[in-house]
Scaffold this motif. Structure first.
Motif, PDB file in Angstrom:
ATOM      1  N   THR A 213      41.891  22.624  43.030  1.00 42.61           N
ATOM      2  CA  THR A 213      43.039  23.522  43.038  1.00 42.61           C
ATOM      3  C   THR A 213      43.532  23.805  41.623  1.00 42.61           C
ATOM      4  OG1 THR A 213      43.739  22.737  45.214  1.00 42.61           O
ATOM      5  CG2 THR A 213      45.400  23.826  43.848  1.00 42.61           C
ATOM      6  N   HIS A 214      43.651  22.752  40.805  1.00 48.41           N
ATOM      7  CA  HIS A 214      44.096  22.943  39.426  1.00 48.41           C
ATOM      8  C   HIS A 214      43.094  23.790  38.641  1.00 48.41           C
ATOM      9  CE1 HIS A 214      46.774  19.413  40.196  1.00 48.41           C
ATOM     10  NE2 HIS A 214      47.569  20.103  39.408  1.00 48.41           N
ATOM     11  N   LEU A 215      41.812  23.575  38.866  1.00 46.82           N
ATOM     12  CA  LEU A 215      40.794  24.328  38.137  1.00 46.82           C
ATOM     13  C   LEU A 215      40.804  25.804  38.519  1.00 46.82           C
ATOM     14  CD1 LEU A 215      37.918  21.700  38.363  1.00 46.82           C
ATOM     15  CD2 LEU A 215      39.185  22.354  36.298  1.00 46.82           C
ATOM     16  N   LEU A 216      40.970  26.095  39.806  1.00 45.95           N
ATOM     17  CA  LEU A 216      41.033  27.490  40.241  1.00 45.95           C
ATOM     18  C   LEU A 216      42.289  28.169  39.704  1.00 45.95           C
ATOM     19  CD1 LEU A 216      39.755  27.218  43.931  1.00 45.95           C
ATOM     20  CD2 LEU A 216      38.552  28.198  41.962  1.00 45.95           C
ATOM     21  N   ASP A 217      43.392  27.439  39.660  1.00 39.77           N
ATOM     22  CA  ASP A 217      44.619  27.986  39.080  1.00 39.77           C
ATOM     23  C   ASP A 217      44.419  28.296  37.592  1.00 39.77           C
ATOM     24  OD1 ASP A 217      45.961  27.857  41.467  1.00 39.77           O
ATOM     25  OD2 ASP A 217      46.984  25.965  41.020  1.00 39.77           O
ATOM     26  N   ALA A 218      43.711  27.418  36.900  1.00 37.09           N
ATOM     27  CA  ALA A 218      43.441  27.650  35.482  1.00 37.09           C
ATOM     28  C   ALA A 218      42.561  28.876  35.293  1.00 37.09           C
ATOM     29  CB  ALA A 218      42.776  26.415  34.870  1.00 37.09           C
ATOM     30  N   CYS A 219      41.555  29.024  36.130  1.00 45.35           N
ATOM     31  CA  CYS A 219      40.687  30.211  36.053  1.00 45.35           C
ATOM     32  C   CYS A 219      41.477  31.476  36.338  1.00 45.35           C
ATOM     33  CB  CYS A 219      39.533  30.083  37.036  1.00 45.35           C
ATOM     34  SG  CYS A 219      38.266  28.899  36.568  1.00 45.35           S
ATOM     35  N   ARG A 220      42.394  31.402  37.289  1.00 43.81           N
ATOM     36  CA  ARG A 220      43.229  32.569  37.616  1.00 43.81           C
ATOM     37  C   ARG A 220      44.105  32.939  36.420  1.00 43.81           C
ATOM     38  NH1 ARG A 220      44.761  30.568  41.827  1.00 43.81           N
ATOM     39  NH2 ARG A 220      43.127  31.409  43.159  1.00 43.81           N
TER      40      ARG A 220
ATOM     41  N   ALA B 208      35.670  33.307  26.025  1.00 45.35           N
ATOM     42  CA  ALA B 208      35.892  34.747  25.870  1.00 45.35           C
ATOM     43  C   ALA B 208      37.144  35.192  26.624  1.00 45.35           C
ATOM     44  CB  ALA B 208      34.667  35.523  26.372  1.00 45.35           C
ATOM     45  N   ALA B 209      37.336  34.660  27.835  1.00 45.72           N
ATOM     46  CA  ALA B 209      38.527  35.010  28.608  1.00 45.72           C
ATOM     47  C   ALA B 209      39.790  34.502  27.913  1.00 45.72           C
ATOM     48  CB  ALA B 209      38.424  34.428  30.016  1.00 45.72           C
ATOM     49  N   PHE B 210      39.740  33.301  27.355  1.00 39.94           N
ATOM     50  CA  PHE B 210      40.902  32.759  26.654  1.00 39.94           C
ATOM     51  C   PHE B 210      41.256  33.602  25.432  1.00 39.94           C
ATOM     52  CE2 PHE B 210      42.282  30.076  23.040  1.00 39.94           C
ATOM     53  CZ  PHE B 210      43.588  29.831  23.477  1.00 39.94           C
ATOM     54  N   ARG B 211      40.260  34.013  24.683  1.00 41.32           N
ATOM     55  CA  ARG B 211      40.531  34.824  23.498  1.00 41.32           C
ATOM     56  C   ARG B 211      41.207  36.144  23.887  1.00 41.32           C
ATOM     57  NH1 ARG B 211      34.975  34.095  19.887  1.00 41.32           N
ATOM     58  NH2 ARG B 211      35.548  32.087  18.939  1.00 41.32           N
TER      59      ARG B 211
ATOM     60  N   PRO C 202      43.421  38.418  38.315  1.00 37.83           N
ATOM     61  CA  PRO C 202      43.127  38.570  39.746  1.00 37.83           C
ATOM     62  C   PRO C 202      41.860  39.363  40.046  1.00 37.83           C
ATOM     63  CG  PRO C 202      44.808  40.127  39.092  1.00 37.83           C
ATOM     64  CD  PRO C 202      44.495  39.307  37.865  1.00 37.83           C
ATOM     65  N   ASP C 203      41.180  39.891  39.004  1.00 42.38           N
ATOM     66  CA  ASP C 203      40.030  40.761  39.253  1.00 42.38           C
ATOM     67  C   ASP C 203      38.775  40.004  39.658  1.00 42.38           C
ATOM     68  OD1 ASP C 203      41.567  42.925  38.600  1.00 42.38           O
ATOM     69  OD2 ASP C 203      40.993  42.899  36.495  1.00 42.38           O
ATOM     70  N   VAL C 204      38.706  38.727  39.340  1.00 45.60           N
ATOM     71  CA  VAL C 204      37.491  37.945  39.581  1.00 45.60           C
ATOM     72  C   VAL C 204      37.655  37.119  40.855  1.00 45.60           C
ATOM     73  CG1 VAL C 204      35.994  36.125  38.664  1.00 45.60           C
ATOM     74  CG2 VAL C 204      36.964  37.835  37.126  1.00 45.60           C
ATOM     75  N   ASP C 205      36.644  37.168  41.719  1.00 44.82           N
ATOM     76  CA  ASP C 205      36.660  36.368  42.940  1.00 44.82           C
ATOM     77  C   ASP C 205      36.421  34.899  42.574  1.00 44.82           C
ATOM     78  OD1 ASP C 205      37.013  38.607  44.530  1.00 44.82           O
ATOM     79  OD2 ASP C 205      34.865  38.984  44.686  1.00 44.82           O
ATOM     80  N   LEU C 206      37.398  34.057  42.870  1.00 42.54           N
ATOM     81  CA  LEU C 206      37.307  32.649  42.518  1.00 42.54           C
ATOM     82  C   LEU C 206      36.827  31.839  43.705  1.00 42.54           C
ATOM     83  CD1 LEU C 206      40.603  32.275  40.466  1.00 42.54           C
ATOM     84  CD2 LEU C 206      38.284  32.648  39.623  1.00 42.54           C
ATOM     85  N   SER C 207      35.956  30.881  43.441  1.00 44.13           N
ATOM     86  CA  SER C 207      35.375  30.061  44.499  1.00 44.13           C
ATOM     87  C   SER C 207      34.803  28.802  43.868  1.00 44.13           C
ATOM     88  CB  SER C 207      34.256  30.832  45.215  1.00 44.13           C
ATOM     89  OG  SER C 207      33.193  31.108  44.310  1.00 44.13           O
TER      90      SER C 207
ATOM     91  N   ARG D  42      51.766  29.014  26.251  1.00 42.44           N
ATOM     92  CA  ARG D  42      51.500  27.590  26.484  1.00 42.44           C
ATOM     93  C   ARG D  42      50.723  27.409  27.789  1.00 42.44           C
ATOM     94  NH1 ARG D  42      53.092  23.701  29.549  1.00 42.44           N
ATOM     95  NH2 ARG D  42      54.623  25.028  30.581  1.00 42.44           N
ATOM     96  N   GLN D  43      51.061  28.161  28.822  1.00 44.65           N
ATOM     97  CA  GLN D  43      50.350  28.061  30.097  1.00 44.65           C
ATOM     98  C   GLN D  43      48.895  28.500  29.948  1.00 44.65           C
ATOM     99  OE1 GLN D  43      52.601  30.377  32.915  1.00 44.65           O
ATOM    100  NE2 GLN D  43      54.451  29.132  32.673  1.00 44.65           N
ATOM    101  N   VAL D  44      48.680  29.563  29.176  1.00 41.26           N
ATOM    102  CA  VAL D  44      47.306  30.031  28.933  1.00 41.26           C
ATOM    103  C   VAL D  44      46.529  28.972  28.158  1.00 41.26           C
ATOM    104  CG1 VAL D  44      45.913  31.765  27.747  1.00 41.26           C
ATOM    105  CG2 VAL D  44      47.942  32.462  29.028  1.00 41.26           C
ATOM    106  N   ARG D  45      47.154  28.391  27.159  1.00 39.56           N
ATOM    107  CA  ARG D  45      46.506  27.357  26.347  1.00 39.56           C
ATOM    108  C   ARG D  45      46.164  26.140  27.193  1.00 39.56           C
ATOM    109  NH1 ARG D  45      43.702  26.719  21.686  1.00 39.56           N
ATOM    110  NH2 ARG D  45      42.471  25.311  22.962  1.00 39.56           N
ATOM    111  N   GLU D  46      47.094  25.721  28.052  1.00 39.31           N
ATOM    112  CA  GLU D  46      46.843  24.564  28.906  1.00 39.31           C
ATOM    113  C   GLU D  46      45.731  24.858  29.913  1.00 39.31           C
ATOM    114  OE1 GLU D  46      50.290  22.989  30.771  1.00 39.31           O
ATOM    115  OE2 GLU D  46      51.051  22.065  28.924  1.00 39.31           O
ATOM    116  N   ALA D  47      45.684  26.093  30.415  1.00 37.19           N
ATOM    117  CA  ALA D  47      44.614  26.453  31.340  1.00 37.19           C
ATOM    118  C   ALA D  47      43.257  26.326  30.653  1.00 37.19           C
ATOM    119  CB  ALA D  47      44.826  27.876  31.857  1.00 37.19           C
TER     120      ALA D  47
END
Length: 255
Positions: free
Chosen positions: A8-15, A39-42, A20-25, A69-74
Motif C-alpha cells: 500500500t505504501h509503495l503504490l501510494d509512493a508511485c501515485r 525520471a518521474a521524480f525529476r 493518476p495516468d499510470v495503471d498501478l498494480s 517533502r511528500q514527493v521527496r519521501e515518496a
C-alpha cells in the motif's frame, strides 16, 4: 525513513511520483526500475520545488515545501524498495510480491491480468488497445519494457502549466497556485478549472497539444532496437485494424 515497505505504501509512493495516468498494480511495482522512478521524480521536482515559490506568501511557501517533502519521501521510499528488492533477489522475494501472494491466495488469477516471467502468454484481448499494451499482448515486449517505456514517455512530455503559460492563458503565479494545491484532489487541468483559471475547453485543447507533442511510444522501442522502424509501422497498422474490429479508435495512440 521508517515507513514500512508495504504494498500500500509503495503504490501510494508511485501515485505521488507518476500521477493518476499510470495503471498501478503489483506488476508495476515488480517491473519498475530505478531509472523510471528517478525520471518521474525529476519531473515532479521541477513542478513542485519550493524555489519556484520564493516570492510568494509564507503560507504558500510552507504549503509548497510540504508538497515537495511528500514527493521527496515518496522517492526515498522507492529507493529503499529497490535496495530491498535487489537484496531479495539473492535471498527471498520482495515485500510487494509477498503481499501480493497473500492477497491473491485462494483466488484464480485472470487470464490476462499479469505477465508470466515478464512476457504475456495468452490470447490477444478483444478490446481496444493502445500501442504499448498491444505490443505486450502480442508478446513483442515484456511488462518490464512497457513500464520503462511509459516512464520514459511521461518524463519527456511538456507540462500543461508550461503550455498554458506559453499561450498566455496562465501566468506564473497562477501556475504556482495550482501546483501548490496539493490538498485539492485532481489533475492540473481539473484544479485550474476549479480555481476558475481555465475553462474546460481550454484544458481540452491543452491536453490535445500535450499529447501531440509527446514522443510516440514506438520510438522508444525502435531506438532501443527492440523492433525495426518497418516492423513498428506494420504493427501500428495491425493495431489500427484490431481497434477497428473491436470498436476502438482507428489510429494507434501513445500507450
Amino acid at each position: 525513513m521508517n515507513t514500512p515497505l508495504s504494498e500500500t505504501h509503495l503504490l501510494d509512493a508511485c501515485r505521488q511520483l507518476f500521477g493518476p495516468d499510470v495503471d498501478l498494480s503489483r506488476e508495476f511495482l515488480h517491473y519498475l526500475q530505478p531509472s523510471g522512478a528517478k525520471a518521474a521524480f525529476r519531473q515532479r521536482a521541477r513542478e513542485t520545488h519550493p524555489d519556484l515559490f520564493g516570492h510568494e506568501s509564507p503560507h504558500l511557501q510552507q504549503r509548497q515545501a510540504e508538497l515537495f517533502r511528500q514527493v521527496r519521501e515518496a522517492y526515498d521510499l522507492m529507493c529503499a524498495f529497490f535496495r530491498h528488492r535487489e537484496e531479495g533477489l539473492a535471498r527471498h522475494e520482495s515485500p510487494c510480491q509477498s503481499a501480493g501472494r497473500r492477497r491473491s491466495a485462494g483466488r484464480e488469477r485472470p487470464r490476462d491480468d499479469g505477465p508470466q516471467d515478464g512476457f504475456y502468454q495468452g490470447h490477444l484481448p478483444q478490446r481496444p488497445l493502445k500501442l504499448g499494451r498491444y505490443l505486450y499482448y502480442r508478446g513483442m515486449i515484456s511488462y518490464r519494457d512497457l513500464i520503462r517505456a511509459l516512464a520514459w514517455q511521461r518524463a519527456g512530455r511538456p507540462p500543461i502549466g508550461a503550455l498554458a503559460t506559453h499561450w498566455g492563458w496562465l501566468d506564473d503565479a497562477q501556475v504556482r497556485t495550482i501546483l501548490s494545491a496539493g490538498h485539492h484532489p485532481g489533475r492540473f487541468g481539473e484544479k485550474a478549472i476549479r480555481f476558475g483559471f481555465l475553462t474546460p475547453r481550454q484544458v481540452e485543447l491543452l491536453l490535445f497539444r500535450q499529447r501531440s507533442r509527446q514522443t510516440r511510444l514506438g520510438q522508444y522501442f525502435v531506438a532501443g532496437n527492440a523492433v525495426s522502424m518497418a516492423e513498428m509501422e506494420r504493427l501500428a497498422r495491425e493495431l489500427r485494424q484490431h481497434n477497428a474490429r473491436t470498436g476502438g479508435p482507428k489510429r494507434a495512440t501513445g500507450r
